[in-house]
Design a protein around this motif. Structure first.
Motif, short mmCIF file in Angstrom:
data_model
loop_
_atom_site.label_atom_id
_atom_site.label_comp_id
_atom_site.label_asym_id
_atom_site.label_seq_id
_atom_site.Cartn_x
_atom_site.Cartn_y
_atom_site.Cartn_z
N PRO A 1 19.55 118.92 45.50
CA PRO A 1 20.33 118.53 46.71
C PRO A 1 20.62 119.21 47.69
CG PRO A 1 21.54 119.62 44.65
CD PRO A 1 20.33 119.85 44.42
N ALA A 2 20.20 118.66 48.83
CA ALA A 2 20.08 119.44 50.22
C ALA A 2 21.40 119.77 50.78
CB ALA A 2 19.41 118.45 51.36
N ASP A 3 22.57 119.05 50.39
CA ASP A 3 24.09 119.53 50.75
C ASP A 3 24.57 120.64 50.11
OD1 ASP A 3 23.98 117.71 48.58
OD2 ASP A 3 26.23 117.20 48.89
N ALA B 1 16.81 120.67 55.24
CA ALA B 1 15.99 119.25 55.32
C ALA B 1 15.64 118.93 53.94
CB ALA B 1 14.94 119.30 56.18
N GLY B 2 15.89 117.71 53.53
CA GLY B 2 15.72 117.44 51.92
C GLY B 2 14.52 116.42 51.89
N ASP B 3 14.06 116.36 50.58
CA ASP B 3 12.97 115.42 50.31
C ASP B 3 11.53 115.67 51.52
OD1 ASP B 3 11.54 113.31 49.52
OD2 ASP B 3 12.40 111.75 50.80
N PRO C 1 12.09 112.14 62.05
CA PRO C 1 12.86 112.17 63.33
C PRO C 1 14.36 112.69 63.42
CG PRO C 1 12.23 109.93 62.88
CD PRO C 1 11.92 110.80 61.86
N ASP C 2 15.26 112.24 62.27
CA ASP C 2 16.49 112.69 62.17
C ASP C 2 16.64 114.34 61.81
OD1 ASP C 2 16.96 110.09 62.82
OD2 ASP C 2 18.02 109.69 60.52
N GLU C 3 15.75 114.65 61.07
CA GLU C 3 15.63 116.03 60.62
C GLU C 3 15.22 116.99 61.97
OE1 GLU C 3 17.38 116.98 58.17
OE2 GLU C 3 16.91 115.87 56.51
N LEU C 4 13.95 116.63 62.54
CA LEU C 4 13.68 117.04 63.84
C LEU C 4 14.91 117.26 64.89
CD1 LEU C 4 10.28 115.79 64.07
CD2 LEU C 4 10.85 117.78 63.22
N LYS C 5 15.59 116.12 65.03
CA LYS C 5 16.83 116.17 65.75
C LYS C 5 17.82 117.35 65.77
CE LYS C 5 19.99 113.07 68.01
NZ LYS C 5 21.22 112.29 67.35
N GLY D 1 19.74 129.01 60.38
CA GLY D 1 18.99 128.83 59.16
C GLY D 1 18.47 127.37 59.03
N TYR D 2 17.25 127.23 59.24
CA TYR D 2 16.73 125.66 58.95
C TYR D 2 15.73 126.03 57.76
CZ TYR D 2 15.57 121.01 59.90
OH TYR D 2 15.37 119.79 59.85
N PHE D 3 16.22 125.35 56.57
CA PHE D 3 15.51 125.32 55.48
C PHE D 3 14.87 124.02 54.95
CE2 PHE D 3 16.44 129.46 53.26
CZ PHE D 3 17.13 130.13 54.58
N PHE D 4 13.82 124.32 54.04
CA PHE D 4 13.39 122.92 53.58
C PHE D 4 13.36 123.14 51.98
CE2 PHE D 4 11.35 124.46 57.27
CZ PHE D 4 11.30 123.40 58.00
N CYS D 5 13.59 121.71 51.50
CA CYS D 5 13.31 121.61 50.13
C CYS D 5 12.76 120.27 49.59
CB CYS D 5 14.92 121.72 49.31
SG CYS D 5 16.13 119.94 49.71
N GLY D 6 12.09 120.53 48.34
CA GLY D 6 11.11 119.33 47.91
C GLY D 6 12.19 118.09 47.64
#
Ligand SMILES: Cc1cc2nc3c(=O)[nH]c(=O)nc-3n(C[C@H](O)[C@H](O)[C@H](O)COP(=O)(O)O)c2cc1C
Length: 189
Positions: free
Chosen positions: A133-135, A161-163, A174-178, A125-130
């Motif tokens: 807290p992502a953690d 992935a946050g922000d 790039p870090d989130e894409l990794k 599950g790869y999720f996105f938030c605006g």
């Protein structure tokens, strides 16, 4: 070739889930057999809780929608990748409906309560938030993904992935894409 089901649960066609879906599809080209389900477009109905599925002893549902059509695909794939936004600290509604419908795989006559044809599948599950807290959201996603075990998805990986509130802004991280690339690789192992 591994069979991968991609479930995109976003309504934003120019958003982050769609942007990542494009990247993943490019990576899977010639490497895996991918089926994509856009539940933001092709809506999955809510579970009727009618228990008709409990009388069949085979994964099925009396509703005639995209979920029922895809039951054999969900049952036989090797892995599922869910791409989705966080909505109000939770799964978006359309994804919750998708999860609820996997009740069709629950069978009370089975020791592990599951009538899935295979129980060795992976779900990422790869999720996105605006904002975050992502953690905290990652824990929420992981907890929810564990419920897919009934449909045979017994290995779970979650990331939020946050922000990334702006549509498509994931592509500038790039870090989130990794992390996403690693998840895709793990799904194919
Ligand atoms: C109804 C709604 C609820 C949201 N709730 C949250 C939230 O609780 N926390 C958060 O950080 N972002 C929240 N967001 C922002 C989205 O998670 C964020 O914009 C995300 O990148 C959307 O992913 P997408 O582009 O793939 O649709 C919400 C957005 C909407 C439309």
């Amino acid at each position: 070739m591994k069979k991968v089901l991609i479930v995109n649960a976003s309504k934003r066609r120019k958003g982050n889930s769609y942007a990542l879906e494009k990247r993943v599809m490019e990576q899977l080209k010639g490497v895996a057999e991918a089926t994509v389900l856009h539940i933001g477009e092709d809506a999955v109905n809510a579970c009727l809780a009618c228990d008709a599925c409990k009388r069949q002893h085979t994964p099925n549902c009396i509703q005639k929608d995209i979920f029922t059509t895809l039951i054999p695909e969900i049952d036989s794939c090797d892995a599922m990748l869910i791409l989705a936004p966080v909505h109000w600290d939770q799964f978006p509604a359309q994804l919750k409906a998708f999860l609820d419908r996997t009740y069709a795989f629950m069978d009370f006559t089975q020791k592990d309560l599951s009538i899935a044809g295979r129980k060795d599948k992976k779900v990422g599950g790869y999720f996105f938030c605006g904002f975050g807290p992502a953690d905290v959201y990652t824990k929420m996603v992981e907890t929810n993904l564990k419920n897919f075990a009934t449909a045979g998805f017994t290995s779970v990986r979650a990331h939020v992935a946050g922000d990334v509130n702006a549509p498509g802004s994931i592509m500038e991280k790039p870090d989130e894409l990794k992390v996403a690339d690693e998840m895709t690789k793990w799904l194919l192992e």
